[in-house]
Scaffold this motif. Structure first.
Motif, PDB file in Angstrom:
ATOM      1  N   GLU A 178      13.358  19.628   1.671  1.00 27.31           N
ATOM      2  CA  GLU A 178      13.155  20.039   0.273  1.00 27.31           C
ATOM      3  C   GLU A 178      14.307  19.661  -0.655  1.00 27.31           C
ATOM      4  O   GLU A 178      14.083  19.332  -1.811  1.00 27.31           O
ATOM      5  N   ARG A 179      15.525  19.722  -0.173  1.00 26.26           N
ATOM      6  CA  ARG A 179      16.660  19.330  -1.015  1.00 26.26           C
ATOM      7  C   ARG A 179      16.495  17.877  -1.471  1.00 26.26           C
ATOM      8  O   ARG A 179      16.701  17.552  -2.636  1.00 26.26           O
ATOM      9  N   CYS A 180      16.098  17.016  -0.556  1.00 20.26           N
ATOM     10  CA  CYS A 180      15.877  15.609  -0.899  1.00 20.26           C
ATOM     11  C   CYS A 180      14.738  15.468  -1.913  1.00 20.26           C
ATOM     12  O   CYS A 180      14.837  14.693  -2.860  1.00 20.26           O
ATOM     13  N   TYR A 181      13.689  16.237  -1.713  1.00 16.88           N
ATOM     14  CA  TYR A 181      12.545  16.146  -2.629  1.00 16.88           C
ATOM     15  C   TYR A 181      12.935  16.591  -4.035  1.00 16.88           C
ATOM     16  O   TYR A 181      12.486  16.014  -5.030  1.00 16.88           O
ATOM     17  N   LYS A 182      13.773  17.615  -4.121  1.00 15.52           N
ATOM     18  CA  LYS A 182      14.262  18.061  -5.432  1.00 15.52           C
ATOM     19  C   LYS A 182      15.103  16.964  -6.087  1.00 15.52           C
ATOM     20  O   LYS A 182      15.030  16.747  -7.291  1.00 15.52           O
ATOM     21  N   CYS A 183      15.906  16.290  -5.292  1.00  9.68           N
ATOM     22  CA  CYS A 183      16.727  15.189  -5.792  1.00  9.68           C
ATOM     23  C   CYS A 183      15.842  14.018  -6.235  1.00  9.68           C
ATOM     24  O   CYS A 183      16.081  13.420  -7.292  1.00  9.68           O
ATOM     25  N   TYR A 184      14.819  13.675  -5.448  1.00  8.55           N
ATOM     26  CA  TYR A 184      13.870  12.632  -5.858  1.00  8.55           C
ATOM     27  C   TYR A 184      13.283  12.984  -7.218  1.00  8.55           C
ATOM     28  O   TYR A 184      13.199  12.145  -8.109  1.00  8.55           O
ATOM     29  N   GLU A 185      12.832  14.243  -7.329  1.00  7.07           N
ATOM     30  CA  GLU A 185      12.181  14.660  -8.572  1.00  7.07           C
ATOM     31  C   GLU A 185      13.131  14.575  -9.758  1.00  7.07           C
ATOM     32  O   GLU A 185      12.749  14.121 -10.838  1.00  7.07           O
ATOM     33  N   LEU A 186      14.359  15.015  -9.574  1.00  4.26           N
ATOM     34  CA  LEU A 186      15.348  14.947 -10.643  1.00  4.26           C
ATOM     35  C   LEU A 186      15.504  13.507 -11.131  1.00  4.26           C
ATOM     36  O   LEU A 186      15.432  13.224 -12.326  1.00  4.26           O
ATOM     37  N   ARG A 187      15.699  12.589 -10.218  1.00  2.00           N
ATOM     38  CA  ARG A 187      15.947  11.199 -10.606  1.00  2.00           C
ATOM     39  C   ARG A 187      14.696  10.521 -11.156  1.00  2.00           C
ATOM     40  O   ARG A 187      14.780   9.768 -12.130  1.00  2.00           O
ATOM     41  N   LEU A 188      13.539  10.794 -10.573  1.00  6.96           N
ATOM     42  CA  LEU A 188      12.312  10.196 -11.094  1.00  6.96           C
ATOM     43  C   LEU A 188      11.935  10.761 -12.462  1.00  6.96           C
ATOM     44  O   LEU A 188      11.468  10.035 -13.345  1.00  6.96           O
TER      45      LEU A 188
END
Length: 177
Positions: A111-121
């Motif tokens: 989930e931490r990675c997914y939150k980071c993906y979402e932030l950048r996208l």
């Protein structure tokens, strides 16, 4: 579980654009030069490309600056048929920490990675919207360490919220990585 072939979807979009004589304006989120090289070679003939370097998840300002300068150097030195522009959003580590709040102990790839993906996208899509780009995507799908399905899912979600089309991809396909 349905498996989506994002690489094939991208090929179909490219084929349609080529047959229609289209060369859309594409904003590509880039994490670093090595991950960008194949993506730029692959897409340069088909899109007017601008790279956006936005990575508040990087550990230090020094590493952020190093990666950005290497990306600029790649763009200057890679022999491509069309010019590529490069933009960056300044380093702000607090954006990353705010985005992953509550998921700090989440394992790599979770989930931490997914939150980071979402932030950048999301930031990429907002930049695309404000600057008149027709499409946006990310180089992150080239990495075997990143979840291309989740990246595409988030990209499509953000696309609906920002009214900028997300270009689906899985750049590691066909020996991209």
């Amino acid at each position: 579980m349905i498996t989506v072939n994002y690489g094939k979807i991208l090929e179909n979009i490219i084929q349609h654009n080529t047959e229609s004589g289209l060369r859309p304006k594409l904003l590509i989120h880039a994490c670093c030069a090595p991950c960008s090289s194949y993506v730029l070679e692959y897409l340069n003939e088909h899109f007017d490309i601008t790279i956006l370097f936005y990575n508040p998840n990087i550990n230090s300002l020094e590493e952020f600056d190093f990666r950005y300068l290497e990306l600029v150097r790649l763009i200057e030195e890679i022999p491509l048929g069309y010019e590529i522009h490069c933009e960056k959003i300044d380093f702000n580590k607090s954006e990353f920490y705010n985005a992953i709040k509550g998921f700090e102990k989440s394992p790599e790839g979770g989930e931490r990675c997914y939150k980071c993906y979402e932030l950048r996208l999301r930031k990429t899509a907002e930049y695309a919207y404000k600057n008149g780009f027709e499409l946006f995507t990310t180089t992150l799908t080239i990495s075997p360490m990143k979840n291309a399905g989740k990246l595409n899912e988030i990209g499509q979600l953000v696309s609906k919220e920002t009214n900028v089309e997300f270009l689906p991809s899985d750049f590691k396909k066909k020996n991209g990585y």
